[in-house]
Design an enzyme around this catalytic site. Structure first.
Site, mmCIF file in Angstrom:
data_model
loop_
_atom_site.group_PDB
_atom_site.id
_atom_site.type_symbol
_atom_site.label_atom_id
_atom_site.label_comp_id
_atom_site.label_asym_id
_atom_site.label_seq_id
_atom_site.Cartn_x
_atom_site.Cartn_y
_atom_site.Cartn_z
ATOM 1 N N GLN A 108 0.843 -1.202 0.000
ATOM 2 C CA GLN A 108 0.000 0.000 0.000
ATOM 3 C C GLN A 108 0.875 1.247 0.000
ATOM 4 O OE1 GLN A 108 -3.734 -0.401 0.533
ATOM 5 N NE2 GLN A 108 -3.364 1.437 -0.630
ATOM 6 N N PHE A 109 1.423 1.607 -1.179
ATOM 7 C CA PHE A 109 2.291 2.781 -1.249
ATOM 8 C C PHE A 109 1.551 4.060 -0.882
ATOM 9 C CE2 PHE A 109 0.371 3.086 -5.409
ATOM 10 C CZ PHE A 109 0.350 4.448 -5.686
ATOM 11 N N THR A 110 0.227 4.056 -0.983
ATOM 12 C CA THR A 110 -0.545 5.264 -0.687
ATOM 13 C C THR A 110 -0.497 5.645 0.794
ATOM 14 O OG1 THR A 110 -2.625 4.045 -0.469
ATOM 15 C CG2 THR A 110 -2.080 4.931 -2.655
#
Length: 148
Positions: free
Chosen positions: A78-80
Site C-alpha cells: 500500500q504505497f498510498t
C-alpha cells in the site's frame, strides 16, 4: 515503513476477480515502504506487530497476541500510506520508496511473518486489488517505524 493493522474475523484480496489471498481470524496488514527503509526497519515493524496484545482473552480484555489466538496474516502492499496532502488537493507519493525497493522490502517483511505465523497470505504487489474484510472490534492501529 508504515502499516495499518486491522484485527479481522476474515479478509481476502482479489485481482481481476480472482482471490489471491484469504485468511480467517488475524491481521490484515496494509504495508507501505518509504525512502530509507531497510531490513532493520522491516524487522522492527514485524517485531512490534507480532507482539501486540490486541486480541480478546477469555475475560474480553485485549490481552492476547497473534500467536496466542493462532491467527493468520494477510499482507497487502500500500504505497498510498505515504501520501502527502500538505499542498493542494492531489496527493504526492514522493515519500514512498521506488517500486523495486518497495517490492524487495515488502517481500522481506512477508518472509519475516512466515517465520513465525503458520498462515501468511499476500496480495499482488503493484496490482489493482480489491480488499474485503470483516473488521473485528472494530480494531485498527496505524504504525510508523519513525515513531517506534
Amino acid at each position: 515503513m508504515r502499516a495499518v493493522l486491522q484485527c479481522v474475523s476474515e479478509a481476502r484480496v482479489e485481482v481481476d476477480g480472482a482471490t489471491v489471498g484469504a485468511i480467517g481470524p488475524g491481521f490484515l496488514i496494509l504495508l507501505g515502504v518509504g525512502h530509507g527503509d531497510d531490513e532493520e526497519t522491516a524487522r522492527k515493524l514485524w517485531g512490534k506487530i507480532e507482539k501486540l496484545r490486541v486480541f480478546d482473552d477469555e475475560s474480553g480484555k485485549t490481552n492476547l497476541n497473534l500467536a496466542a489466538i493462532g491467527g493468520s496474516v494477510l499482507v497487502v502492499s500500500q504505497f498510498t500510506l505515504y501520501a502527502n496532502c500538505k499542498k493542494g488537493n492531489r496527493p504526492s507519493f514522493t515519500d514512498a520508496a521506488a517500486p523495486a525497493e518497495a517490492q524487495r522490502l515488502y517481500e522481506y517483511f512477508v518472509s519475516l511473518a512466515r517465520m513465525s505465523v503458520p498462515r501468511v497470505e499476500t496480495g499482488r504487489f503493484g496490482a489493482m486489488m480489491e480488499v474485503s474484510l470483516v473488521n473485528h472490534g472494530p480494531f485498527t492501529i496505524c504504525l510508523d517505524t519513525d515513531n517506534l
